[in-house]
Structure formats: C-alpha cells, structure tokens
Design an enzyme around this catalytic site. Structure first.
Site, mmCIF file in Angstrom:
data_model
loop_
_atom_site.group_PDB
_atom_site.id
_atom_site.type_symbol
_atom_site.label_atom_id
_atom_site.label_comp_id
_atom_site.label_asym_id
_atom_site.label_seq_id
_atom_site.Cartn_x
_atom_site.Cartn_y
_atom_site.Cartn_z
ATOM 1 N N HIS A 285 74.281 35.184 75.254
ATOM 2 C CA HIS A 285 75.299 35.994 74.585
ATOM 3 C C HIS A 285 74.771 37.416 74.359
ATOM 4 O O HIS A 285 75.385 38.394 74.796
ATOM 5 C CB HIS A 285 75.678 35.339 73.247
ATOM 6 C CG HIS A 285 76.703 36.104 72.483
ATOM 7 N ND1 HIS A 285 78.034 35.770 72.479
ATOM 8 C CD2 HIS A 285 76.599 37.199 71.712
ATOM 9 C CE1 HIS A 285 78.703 36.641 71.733
ATOM 10 N NE2 HIS A 285 77.846 37.525 71.241
ATOM 11 N N GLU A 286 73.634 37.502 73.693
ATOM 12 C CA GLU A 286 73.081 38.836 73.415
ATOM 13 C C GLU A 286 72.671 39.526 74.716
ATOM 14 O O GLU A 286 72.786 40.743 74.843
ATOM 15 C CB GLU A 286 71.899 38.739 72.446
ATOM 16 C CG GLU A 286 72.203 38.053 71.108
ATOM 17 C CD GLU A 286 73.439 38.593 70.395
ATOM 18 O OE1 GLU A 286 73.801 39.760 70.624
ATOM 19 O OE2 GLU A 286 74.057 37.827 69.621
ATOM 20 N N HIS A 289 75.598 41.349 76.085
ATOM 21 C CA HIS A 289 75.734 42.669 75.440
ATOM 22 C C HIS A 289 74.713 43.650 76.022
ATOM 23 O O HIS A 289 75.029 44.798 76.321
ATOM 24 C CB HIS A 289 75.488 42.543 73.931
ATOM 25 C CG HIS A 289 76.606 41.917 73.158
ATOM 26 N ND1 HIS A 289 77.883 42.406 73.188
ATOM 27 C CD2 HIS A 289 76.633 40.855 72.306
ATOM 28 C CE1 HIS A 289 78.656 41.665 72.391
ATOM 29 N NE2 HIS A 289 77.919 40.715 71.845
ATOM 30 N N GLU A 315 82.341 42.047 73.863
ATOM 31 C CA GLU A 315 82.284 40.596 73.701
ATOM 32 C C GLU A 315 82.687 39.877 74.989
ATOM 33 O O GLU A 315 82.270 38.752 75.224
ATOM 34 C CB GLU A 315 83.165 40.139 72.536
ATOM 35 C CG GLU A 315 82.633 40.512 71.161
ATOM 36 C CD GLU A 315 81.293 39.875 70.828
ATOM 37 O OE1 GLU A 315 81.018 38.751 71.286
ATOM 38 O OE2 GLU A 315 80.497 40.529 70.120
#
Lengths: 522, 522
Positions: A285-286, A289, A315
């Site tokens: 997830h990170e 980003h 996102e």
C-alpha cells in the site's frame, strides 16, 4: 541559482516566458520550505524523542506560517496573470494546465489567515501527541479536547474557503484532498457499493456458517521474526520498482508514506509477530504511494505539474498495488516462493501459494480499518465519512463520537467494540487535522478498479507476468498514464481519459464479486 | 504565545524588563529555526537517502539564510541597547551576562552577508556528500574541489569577521568555536604537551619493544554482535544519566551529537564486529556532549544562557566521560560486569576488568584519530591544527594536503599512510565547513583534566562510586559547576572559577603520566 534537481532540456516553456520562469522558481522555493515541514513531520512520527514534542510543535507552527506566507505571496498572482497573457505560451497546453492549477492553489491559500494556519499546525502537532497517548491507554478523554479543537478549527477553515454552490461546509474541506469532489456526489457513488457490500458479506456469511468456516488457509497467520518481515517487505518493494536510493522503509505505529520531494520518499510499515501477511499489504500500500511520488516529474517540483492530482488518485495507486496486485492469485504464485526464501521452508511448512492467497483474502467483520479485508474495508470508510461529515455539520458533538462509533460498528459489522483503541481512536487522521480525508480511500478503490480494467487491455498477459514477479510493465503503464502528468488533468478528466467513463462503482463491484467467488466459491 | 518549553518561575527578569522579554522571545524564535536546521543536518548524516542530497542542500541553504536573517534583525540591537539601559535589570548579573553575549553574537552575525552564509551552507551540504564518496573510494580527487571551495569560503568568512588585533586570519574562524582563543595562545599551550607526549610515547616504546610487547589484555578486541554492542552503549549511557525520553542513539559513519533543542538530543555511534571497546569510548564521548546539552537550562533556550560556552568546554565534557571516567580502572570494575551481562560470560571468557581496562588504554601510533589512544590522540589534533592553520594562511594549498599529511604522519607517528581514507579523508569536519574546530578537542582534554582534579576535592570517594556504576555525583557536579550556567561565564573565567587557575597543560600531563605508569609500569 540553478538547482541541482532541475533536469536539463525538459523545460523549454521556462525559456520562452520570463514571468512563467519566475513564477516556477518562486513556487519551487516555497516547496523547498514545505519539504522541510514534511521531513520534520516524518521524523515526528517515526523517531522523535517524546520530550521533543513541545519544540517540534513550535517548529511546525513556524514552518507552516512561513510556507503559508510563501504560497500567498501576491507576486504569484501577478506572475500568473502575466504568464497567462504571455503569447509565447499560447500553444503550450502543459503550461496552461500548470497556470490553471497555480491560480487555483493561490486562490485557496489566500482565503486562510496565517494565524489560523499556524494554529492548525500547532493543534495537529500537539493533538497527534495526545492521540498517541490516548490510543495507548485507550482513553478517549485524553484526545477529546484535541478532537474538539480540531473540528472547531476545521470548521473555521471551511468557512474561510466558503461553501461551494449547492454544497455543504464539509465540501470545503473535502476539496483540499479531492478537488471538486463533493460529499453529495460521494454519497451517491457509495450508495450502490454499500448495498452490494452488505449483500456480499451476507453471501460469505451464509457460505461460512457466520464466518466460522473459512477456506483452508493452512494457518497462514503464523509467527515469523520481525527482522525477516522487514526484509520481506523490502524485497517486495524492490521488485515493485521502489527506488531505495531515493527512499527508505522504517517503522511507525500507523504505516504511512511521506515524500518531502525528489529523491526523498519515505515509507513506514508496522510488524507483529503473527502479522507477516498484514505487513505485506501495508508495505505494498505505502509502496504504491511511494511509486506515485517517485514517478512525478522532478523537474516540475514545486509546481502542480510535479504534484499528485488528489488523494483519491493517490489511493488508487496504493490500493491497486495492495489489492489488485498484492491480493491476486498470480502475485502469490511468485511471492510465496520469496516467502520461503526469506522465512525458510520450515517456517512456511504446510502452506502454499494458494493458501497464502486465500489467507490474504478472507472476508470477516473486524475492528481495525487498516487490517480489514478488501470487502468490508469500504464499510469502515463509509462509517468514518458519515461521522466526520456529521461532526463538521455540527450534527455530532466530538464528545459523543465513541458512543455513535460503537453503535454503528454494531449495526454495520455486528461487532461490540471492546475499547476505544479498537474503535474511534484507531486512526491517526483526525489527530493530524485531516478532516475530510477518509472517503478518498474508497474513492481510491473505485479509481483503482476502473484503471485496472483499462490496463488489462494494454497488458493482456498481466497475470502471467505477476506470477513471475515481473511488475515493471504495470509500473510503466501507471507512470505513462498517471504519474508523469502530475496535476495536468483533473481526477475526473484523467479517469475519463484512461477508462472512457467517469468514476462509478461497477468495476470495483465486479472485482469484489469475482474475488469472493474465487475464494469462497459463492 | 507562551511556548510549551518555557519553564514557569525561573524567568523573573523577563517580567521586570519589557525590552529584555521581547529580545529573548525574538531570539527564541530564531533558535526554533536554527533547531530545524539541526534536525535536518542530523537526518542528513544518519538516514537521508543518497538521492535526496540536492534537495537537502536547497533546504539547508534556505534555512541558513533565514536563520541568518533572524539573527541579524536590527531590532535585536535596539532591544539590547534598551535592555542594557533598563534600570530594572541593574542588579541582575545573569541578565547582564546574557545581554553581553547577545551583543557579541549579533555583532558577529551582522558581519556576514546572507549570500555568503547560504553559500557556506550549500557547500557544506554538497561537500559532505562528496566527502562521503571520496572516503568510501579513498579518492582525494573527489573531495579536492570541495575542500578548495571550503577553504576559500572560510577565508572569505574570516575576512568578514576581521583579524583580531595582533592575531591572524585563522583566529577569526577559531573564535566561532572557541571564543576569544587564538592560534598563538593555543600553540603556546600545546608546546609543552607536545614535548611531553613525544617523551611519553618514547617511554612506552622502550617498555614495549617498539610497541610489540603490550601488557596482557586477554585479546580484549574480540568479535561481538553489533546488536549487543548497541545495547551495551545504551546501558552505559543510561547509567551516565542520559535521558532517552529526550534523546536517541543511532548509527552514523562518524559518531556525533546533535541537539536541536530542549527535549531533543541525538547521539550517534558506530560499530565494528571487533570494535566493542571503541564503541564504548565513542558512546561515552558523545554521551558527554549529550549530557551537557541536556543540562543546559531549557527556559533560556535561544539565548546565550541556554547555550554551551565553547567547543573546548563541550569537548571537556565528552573527553571527561570518555577518558577520565570511561578509561579509568574503577569504571571497568563496574562496566566489565555489565559486559558479561550483555555479551555473555562465554564471549567474555579469559577477560577481566583489569585486562579490559588495559586494553582500553594501550598506547600505540595509529592512523585514525577517533580510534587513537589517549596519549597519541593529541598529536593527531596538533597535526590537524597546524595543517588547517596553514591552509587558511594560504601557506598550504588544499591540493597538497595528502602529501603533507602523510609526511607528518611519518615524522610524528612513524607510520606510512596506506591510503587517503586512512589519512586526510578520515574526518568529516572540513567537509562540513568546520575549519578552526580541531584544536578544541585537545583544549577539551586540557579543560577536562583541570576540572577532574578540582572535582576530586568535592567528591573524595569518586573512585569507589564509579566502581559501583554510580555516576550521578559526577553528573550533578558538572551540572552545578558548568551546565546550568550556559554562557554566563567565558571559558577562561569558568576555568578560573572552578580550578583557581587559567588553562594550562600540567593537569593533563599529570593524568597521562599516571595512566602510563599504571598500564605500562614505566
């Protein structure tokens, strides 16, 4: 002075127009100051000694004030006006897009008085400190005064921005994270997704005897050493294309990505002995980003062309890597091999790619958003969206938050919240002053699903590649279609450009439906 | 706004005098900006991704410029004049001392143009980056242009400050680190120490068959796990009284202490598998700096009363903890027990407190300053002092540094430098623009020896206490005599106040003589 991060050659528009060049230099200088702020915020959440909190609040307050001054410099408006009238830029769509967004930012910034910006920064720094303590002790009363202050200041901020025509106070805050999006339109998009999700959960409930009979996942949630989990996260991120020469991976309570500027993109993760699968999800997830940040054109740093479009689009990147890649069957075909390498065959005994895939995709109501499965996740978001919207509207007093939160958890998830640490104190966002942020997670899921379907047409053998750990075609596609453009296009325009349709919930529903079919066979 | 780090009660002078209160608030604001700079510098040397270097140079350049602006605000001088004339402060010696030093700082700061300050900051940030690479590759040519630039800018800076009457250009730089000290006076103090040291080394040489027959140290330099070394350093620092709620211990190439402000004092250390004894020394060295910083009165943060006197006094703290405590026989009586706890009895087999003590005190010529023994250490400093003095005077061209360095190592130590990484590239200081800094290490040794003798009268049972790991009486003495005063007294005055005499080399020579007798029996 020529800055070392300015690429040569790509910036002919700067040579053509003096006002435009001066404007971009001015904004770059402001962005350098903003990047200092970002570095200090990162430090605050990862390494800062507790007793440094008061000094850090002073630092962030001073910095926020200065950054605000830089962004509201009247010279910016003068230069925008001049550059817009500059015939040398008449055929330059990129410069026009940049100027459009610079004007938009300026007009927003000048609506806020510096004193309010400083007060918000101070409240965020000290409020986060209080939130950490409140969460540790599961004592809402420690955080309550800061939440009250945060909502009060957020309302003030929203009033400064002004309510958009036909909208509500909340929209003014929302616009900071998701430009031009409104609460009403979001509620409209969420509605079918909510109904679909409730039905889908019921399907799983029925197939699993009220969630007690899960598919065979071979007890995937076994203990593994934290150091090996860190290595596993790092290896996956490297494979995704994250550049560790221009970034880091550290530990924090709440995983996040902070990117002060070109060459400096920092991810954090968290680890529990039995949480190796969770740590993969949050790393990816990170990482999503981080890849977006690393893919923005560094030569436009400080201007909208070097910046991310919106949190929803941000996102879409994180949730795509987390869910569409990291929770896919092909991914686990590759990643389980890596898991055996990193943790050892012994530790991974009686487990295989298929079981790991299923373990990463179990659906069950749970308390913690960041640990929620892909299906129930959006209900967590809708809960937060509704409650913060009510707080901003003045319909819900912050002191009543725990009660209302717990009631909603009961009705939506059938769960009794045992304490506020597992309830309304779990998320960092409000403590940071980020009110109007939460729904961008689900907007991100929706964008991701729509982009993912579009990508399939360009990369027909995507599954086969992922099964071999080949993620570069995916990253290249994202860079080409999204990252390199910065804020050239609005979120809505980008979505139409890439997918041929405005944002809607169909693609995500198709994806979740297929996922549940694959894992639960219902 | 009342700042959270401002203690209540201690600041009656601020209530008495409005100009003084405004002045201190102004300086505090400037210090907050300076503290941001310090945090970013710390990050740069510990964690920053390599590709962030250009952005970091921009950040530090902007910050240095702003800090300089804040420190040269003409309002400061107006307020100093008003406060000095304020009869309400007539009997307040502390306020008078503060005003004296504020005036001194202001008058120095206004002599530097902002552009030069920014250029120095930029050169330091990029130069350090180049130095790191040069050192890694042991390639002086990578660092040479930066050293040339650094010397050139330093000379410019010195010229702005102006040569003190009867002094030399170097003195103007020296004064930034050791106010009022001159190169001539330092050379005069160093002279007897140099002769004594050469003789002492000859004594050891004779007793050890040209350093080949060391005392029995039970092969103390054995391999130990890095994680345990880190723990050992941390346990010793805790025992010394370092507050980890207000500080950290991390890893860097070159150990250092950076203290942005109250509540935030950060130490670094370095570790090699066979370097556990070295890591103790550097932890205690940096811990000594850290305790000084943590002992400064936080309520005067930003003003001279909340600041350290000079680098010489700072080094007196670090070198005292490193050498007078950490290389003493009583200390090892306690610390060896801790070593057995941390590393295990097995790892520490065939070793005891006495052998560890001797191992920490072996005298032998070596290449690296920070790993040098207590006796030869000062020769390393004198070498650097002479060479940087010559570079500033224009008598030594930076390009000739490696040759001259190596020649001097041969004549002073009898050593042939194998490469520049072990020679003139070993230290970070010049790359950071710190020219005029090195001699403060030996000045620190001299101050430490003189303070240590004075302390003995107040704490007669010091040895017995150290043997039990009781260091609080030592720390309390340092806090009472030195830390709490900030810059109330000059270094020279403080020295006379505490020891009854100006700085001289006798006490250090007595200490080294006794040490060599104890370890080598000569």
């Amino acid at each position: 002075m020529t800055t070392a991060t300015t690429a040569v050659g790509a910036l002919s528009a700067l040579d053509k127009s003096k006002p435009y060049a001066e404007l971009c230099a001015l904004l770059r200088d402001a962005a350098v100051w903003k990047s200092v702020n970002a570095t200090l915020s990162w430090d605050q959440e990862t390494l800062m000694p507790p007793r440094a909190a008061p000094l850090r609040a002073d630092q962030l307050q001073s910095l926020s004030g200065l950054v605000h001054e830089k962004f509201t410099n009247p010279r910016i408006l003068e230069l925008v006006n001049k550059a817009e009238a500059d015939t040398a830029l008449a055929d330059d769509d990129t410069a026009k897009a940049n100027l459009r967004e610079i004007r938009r930012d300026y007009e927003k910034h000048v609506k806020l008085p510096k004193s309010l910006v400083e007060e918000l920064a101070r409240c965020a720094s000290l409020g986060m400190h209080a939130w950490k303590e409140a969460r540790e002790k599961s004592d809402f009363s420690i955080f309550r005064p800061w939440l009250e202050k945060t909502i009060e200041l957020s309302r003030k901020k929203a009033e400064c921005f002004g309510i958009p025509a036909g909208g509500e106070l909340y929209d003014a805050l929302f616009d900071e994270y998701e430009p031009k999006m409104t609460a009403a339109r979001t509620a409209e998009i969420f509605k079918p997704l909510r109904e679909f999700t409730v039905n889908l959960i019921d399907r799983v409930r029925g197939a699993t005897d009220n969630f007690t009979k899960a598919p065979d996942t071979g007890n995937a949630h076994r203990d593994t050493p934290i150091d090996q989990q860190k290595l596993f996260s790092k290896r996956i991120l490297e494979q995704m294309g994250f550049d560790f020469m221009a970034g880091r991976l550290d530990v924090s309570t709440h995983p996040f990505c902070e990117s002060p500027g070109p060459g400096d993109t920092r991810l954090t993760n968290r680890y529990r002995p039995d949480g190796w699968l969770d740590s993969v999800s949050s790393a990816m997830h990170e990482g999503g980003h981080g890849l977006y940040e690393q893919g923005l054109p560094p030569e436009w740093f400080g201007t909208p062309l070097g910046d991310a479009i919106s949190l929803g689009i941000h996102e879409s990147q994180s949730r795509m890597w987390e869910n569409f890649v990291g929770r896919s069957r092909p991914f686990w075909g590759w990643a389980f091999g890596l898991a055996k390498d990193v943790f050892g065959e012994n530790v991974m005994h009686a487990l295989d790619a298929d079981k790991a895939y299923k373990a990463a995709n179990l659906v069950a109501p749970s308390f913690i958003r960041v640990e929620a499965d892909e299906v129930t996740y959006n209900l967590h978001i809708m809960l937060r969206f509704d409650l913060e919207r009510a707080m901003v509207a003045g319909d819900l007093a912050p002191k009543d938050l725990p009660g209302v939160w717990n009631k909603r958890m009961k009705s939506d998830f059938g769960l009794d919240v045992p304490n506020d640490a597992k309830g309304c104190l779990q998320d960092i966002h409000w403590s940071m002053g980020a009110v109007g942020y939460f729904s961008t997670y689900t907007l991100g899921n929706l964008y991701a699903a729509q982009f993912w379907e579009a990508m399939a047409k360009d990369i027909p053998n995507r599954g086969g590649m992922m099964g071999k750990g080949e993620f570069m075609p995916i990253l290249d596609w994202l860079r080409e279609k999204i990252h390199r453009h910065g804020r050239h296009f609005s979120a809505e325009d980008l979505c139409k450009r890439i997918t041929g349709a405005p944002l809607q919930s169909d693609a995500l529903m198709r994806h979740l439906d297929a996922k549940v079919k694959a894992v639960y066979n219902v």
